[in-house]
Design an enzyme around this catalytic site. Structure first.
Site, mmCIF file in Angstrom:
data_model
loop_
_atom_site.group_PDB
_atom_site.id
_atom_site.type_symbol
_atom_site.label_atom_id
_atom_site.label_comp_id
_atom_site.label_asym_id
_atom_site.label_seq_id
_atom_site.Cartn_x
_atom_site.Cartn_y
_atom_site.Cartn_z
ATOM 1 N N ASN A 9 18.564 31.654 111.976
ATOM 2 C CA ASN A 9 20.007 31.827 111.829
ATOM 3 C C ASN A 9 20.416 33.238 112.231
ATOM 4 O O ASN A 9 21.559 33.629 112.056
ATOM 5 C CB ASN A 9 20.432 31.553 110.370
ATOM 6 C CG ASN A 9 20.412 30.083 110.049
ATOM 7 O OD1 ASN A 9 20.988 29.272 110.770
ATOM 8 N ND2 ASN A 9 19.735 29.723 108.971
ATOM 9 N N LYS A 13 18.685 37.631 117.269
ATOM 10 C CA LYS A 13 17.496 37.034 117.874
ATOM 11 C C LYS A 13 17.885 35.949 118.882
ATOM 12 O O LYS A 13 17.293 35.844 119.958
ATOM 13 C CB LYS A 13 16.597 36.418 116.792
ATOM 14 C CG LYS A 13 15.838 37.395 115.941
ATOM 15 C CD LYS A 13 14.942 36.612 114.981
ATOM 16 C CE LYS A 13 14.114 37.490 114.094
ATOM 17 N NZ LYS A 13 13.231 36.698 113.226
ATOM 18 N N ASP A 69 7.401 34.197 112.691
ATOM 19 C CA ASP A 69 7.259 34.847 111.394
ATOM 20 C C ASP A 69 6.570 36.183 111.652
ATOM 21 O O ASP A 69 5.775 36.320 112.587
ATOM 22 C CB ASP A 69 6.448 33.996 110.418
ATOM 23 C CG ASP A 69 6.652 34.452 108.964
ATOM 24 O OD1 ASP A 69 7.744 34.971 108.640
ATOM 25 O OD2 ASP A 69 5.726 34.293 108.156
ATOM 26 N N THR A 70 6.927 37.157 110.831
ATOM 27 C CA THR A 70 6.415 38.513 111.006
ATOM 28 C C THR A 70 5.929 39.055 109.683
ATOM 29 O O THR A 70 6.514 38.763 108.639
ATOM 30 C CB THR A 70 7.525 39.436 111.574
ATOM 31 O OG1 THR A 70 7.857 38.996 112.890
ATOM 32 C CG2 THR A 70 7.082 40.883 111.630
ATOM 33 N N PHE A 149 16.026 46.828 110.970
ATOM 34 C CA PHE A 149 16.122 46.080 109.727
ATOM 35 C C PHE A 149 14.740 46.032 109.088
ATOM 36 O O PHE A 149 13.763 46.534 109.652
ATOM 37 C CB PHE A 149 16.659 44.664 109.982
ATOM 38 C CG PHE A 149 15.837 43.871 110.959
ATOM 39 C CD1 PHE A 149 14.813 43.042 110.528
ATOM 40 C CD2 PHE A 149 16.083 43.966 112.332
ATOM 41 C CE1 PHE A 149 14.053 42.313 111.427
ATOM 42 C CE2 PHE A 149 15.335 43.241 113.238
ATOM 43 C CZ PHE A 149 14.308 42.421 112.787
ATOM 44 N N TYR A 151 11.524 46.877 107.380
ATOM 45 C CA TYR A 151 10.766 48.110 107.124
ATOM 46 C C TYR A 151 10.903 49.135 108.248
ATOM 47 O O TYR A 151 10.165 50.125 108.267
ATOM 48 C CB TYR A 151 9.278 47.770 106.943
ATOM 49 C CG TYR A 151 8.990 46.850 105.774
ATOM 50 C CD1 TYR A 151 8.751 47.364 104.507
ATOM 51 C CD2 TYR A 151 8.952 45.474 105.935
ATOM 52 C CE1 TYR A 151 8.473 46.540 103.429
ATOM 53 C CE2 TYR A 151 8.676 44.626 104.877
ATOM 54 C CZ TYR A 151 8.441 45.164 103.622
ATOM 55 O OH TYR A 151 8.166 44.336 102.561
ATOM 56 N N ASP A 152 11.810 48.931 109.176
ATOM 57 C CA ASP A 152 11.903 49.776 110.376
ATOM 58 C C ASP A 152 12.063 51.264 110.068
ATOM 59 O O ASP A 152 11.584 52.106 110.813
ATOM 60 C CB ASP A 152 13.055 49.324 111.277
ATOM 61 C CG ASP A 152 12.736 48.053 112.050
ATOM 62 O OD1 ASP A 152 11.598 47.546 111.932
ATOM 63 O OD2 ASP A 152 13.631 47.569 112.770
#
Length: 193
Positions: A9, A13, A69-70, A149, A151-152
Site C-alpha cells: 500500500n 514503492k 520484506d526487509t 523511513f 531505521y534510515d
C-alpha cells in the site's frame, strides 16, 4: 499490457516500480485490487514473509504478484531485529520506538556492524522466483537526517560518503540500498520476458 500486483500500500514503492518497468506492465497496488485486509506476516524469515504475501494475493485475488520484506540485522544483537524489524518495539509499526529500542540495546556496545536485507518474491502462474539485495553498514549512536523511513536515520552504509540513508537523496540511496538492489534484479528479470 500485462497486469501484475505489487503487494503493498506504499505509494512511493508503487511509483518507483512503475517508473522502472515503463509501459511493459501495469503495476497494481493492493488498494487497486480491493485488498484492504492485513496480510499475515508470521514467517520466521523475511523470505517467508514475502512468500506469504505473494501467495495470499495469488490465492485470494488470482493475480500474478510480487511482494517484498526487509529486515535490519545487527551483529551484536544476534541478528535482531531481523524479521521483526517493523514491529520490534511492538505491534504499531512505530519507527521512532523501534529506533529507541535498538539504541538502548546497543548502549555502550562498540561492535555496531549491521546489514539491511530485502527479499522479493514473484509469483507468475505456478512459478515462484526470488530476488534479494543486501547492504552492509553500521548503526550510529544517534539519529542523523530526516529523510527516508524506518531505521534510515541510524544506518550508515559502508558504501557512500558517511551519510546515513536518511541524509541521502532518494536516488543515491536507491542506487546502493538493499531494496534497490533486489528491485533491480526483479526489473531485469521482468524485462527479459
Amino acid at each position: 499490457m500485462k497486469k501484475i500486483v505489487f503487494a503493498t500500500n506504499n505509494a512511493h514503492k508503487l511509483q518507483e516500480l512503475r517508473q522502472m518497468l515503463g509501459d511493459r506492465y501495469e503495476i497494481l497496488g493492493l488498494a487497486d485490487i480491493g485488498c484492504h485486509e492485513d496480510i499475515p506476516e508470521t514467517a520466521d524469515t523475511i523470505e517467508g514473509n514475502a512468500q506469504m504475501k505473494a501467495r495470499y494475493v495469488k490465492e485470494h485475488y488470482g493475480y500474478d504478484c510480487f511482494s517484498d520484506d526487509t529486515g535490519l540485522e545487527i551483529d551484536a544483537l544476534g541478528g535482531e531485529p531481523g524479521v521483526h524489524s517493523a514491529r520490534y518495539a511492538g505491534p504499531g509499526h512505530d519507527s521512532e520506538a523501534n529506533i529507541d529500542k535498538v539504541l538502548a540495546k546497543l548502549d555502550g556496545v562498540t561492535d555496531r556492524q549491521a546489514r539491511f536485507r530485502t527479499a522479493i518474491v514473484l509469483l507468475q502462474g505456478d512459478e515462484m522466483h526470488m530476488f534479494d539485495g543486501q547492504v552492509e553498514g553500521n548503526i550510529l549512536t544517534e539519529r542523523h537526517g530526516t529523510g527516508g523511513f524506518g531505521y534510515d536515520s541510524i544506518f550508515q552504509p559502508v558504501e557512500g560518503d558517511g551519510s546515513t540513508f536518511a541524509q541521502m537523496l532518494p536516488q543515491d540511496k536507491n542506487r546502493i540500498s538493499h531494496r534497490g538492489r533486489a528491485v533491480a534484479k526483479l526489473v531485469t528479470f521482468l524485462n527479459q520476458e
